[in-house]
Design an enzyme around this catalytic site. Structure first.
Site, PDB file in Angstrom:
ATOM      1  N   SER A 143       0.862  -1.183   0.000  1.00 49.39           N
ATOM      2  CA  SER A 143       0.000   0.000   0.000  1.00 49.39           C
ATOM      3  C   SER A 143       0.892   1.223   0.000  1.00 49.39           C
ATOM      4  CB  SER A 143      -0.894   0.011   1.247  1.00 49.39           C
ATOM      5  OG  SER A 143      -1.490   1.280   1.444  1.00 49.39           O
ATOM      6  N   TYR A 156      -1.930  -1.291  10.217  1.00 46.60           N
ATOM      7  CA  TYR A 156      -2.007  -1.506   8.774  1.00 46.60           C
ATOM      8  C   TYR A 156      -0.716  -1.060   8.094  1.00 46.60           C
ATOM      9  CZ  TYR A 156      -3.959  -1.385   4.040  1.00 46.60           C
ATOM     10  OH  TYR A 156      -4.190  -1.594   2.701  1.00 46.60           O
TER      11      TYR A 156
END
Length: 259
Positions: A143, A156
């Site tokens: 990401s 995350y």
């Protein structure tokens, strides 16, 4: 016109919805034999049905990417049926919200298990077969948060940073075997999961979406299809000179800044 993935055997984890499903559909259209993996049987079969109804070829295999025996059995089943796995797309993952001091250890362990171990285990069992054939492409889902700070996304961010670092290390280890390992770094993608999160977590979901769009140089949020097209490039021979690289699909979040 030839299809870019004609006759390639491709395993996509977490392909029951969102980016995984969009990628599976596109890969099916491009001629691949798609192996759809998900924990959710109904969603996995929906993806397979969508592929086959459009003339593609697909099979569903339920497996838990955090469980060694489950992943091993899935890979063995694929090899027994198709003799090879040309492309592995480690897509399965979950999100996590909270500053570090707010996180419970169980929540931390869960996201680490799915997002990092869920890349390790499929790779561990697929790679020996790719090494034997001296060919293969592995796509890991990282990401853009691996490169930037974002409020209340500590767990995350930690997992996606780990996946990016793992990608680079894997490439060094397996380049000699003709295996390419690259990472996708999406920005905020409007998947069903994100849409549901925005609806249930904000009093004004539209204002939340507008705020997210304001971070983008594109002034728009990404769609699953945007990431699927990037995955297609990495899965195909078009990216044969791309190794150990991060591919950003983030609307300009990582390196751009509005005036």
């Amino acid at each position: 016109m030839s299809k870019r993935l004609q006759d390639k055997v491709i395993l996509i984890t977490g392909a029951g919805s969102g980016i995984g499903r969009s990628t599976a559909l596109l890969f099916g259209q491009e001629g691949a034999q798609v192996i759809v993996n998900d924990l959710d049987i109904a969603k996995g079969n929906e993806t397979v049905e969508a592929i086959t109804s459009s003339g593609g070829s697909a099979e569903f295999i339920q497996a838990d990417v955090t469980e060694q025996d489950s992943v091993k059995q899935m890979v063995e089943q694929i090899i027994q049926t198709y003799s090879r796995i040309d492309v592995l797309f480690n897509n399965a993952g979950i999100s996590g919200v909270g500053a570090l001091h707010e996180l419970e250890p169980d929540a931390w362990d869960r996201i680490m298990s799915i997002n990092v171990k869920g890349v390790f285990l499929p790779s561990k069992f697929v790679i020996p077969h790719m090494m034997e054939r001296k060919a293969g492409s592995i796509i890991n889902m990282s990401s853009c948060i691996a490169e930037i700070g974002l409020a209340r996304r500590a767990s995350y961010a930690a997992t996606k940073g780990a996946v990016l670092a793992l990608t680079k290390s894997m490439q060094v280890d397996y380049a000699a075997y003709g295996i390419r390992v690259n990472a996708l770094l999406p920005g905020t993608i409007l998947t069903p999961f994100v849409e549901n999160y925005l609806r249930t977590s904000y009093d004004d979901p539209e204002a939340a979406i507008a705020s997210l769009k304001s971070r983008q140089l594109s002034s728009e949020m990404g769609r699953p299809e945007d990431v699927a097209l990037a995955a297609l490039f990495l899965a195909s021979d078009d990216s044969k000179f791309m190794m150990g690289s991060p591919l950003y699909i983030d609307g300009g979040v990582t390196f751009g800044k509005n005036a």
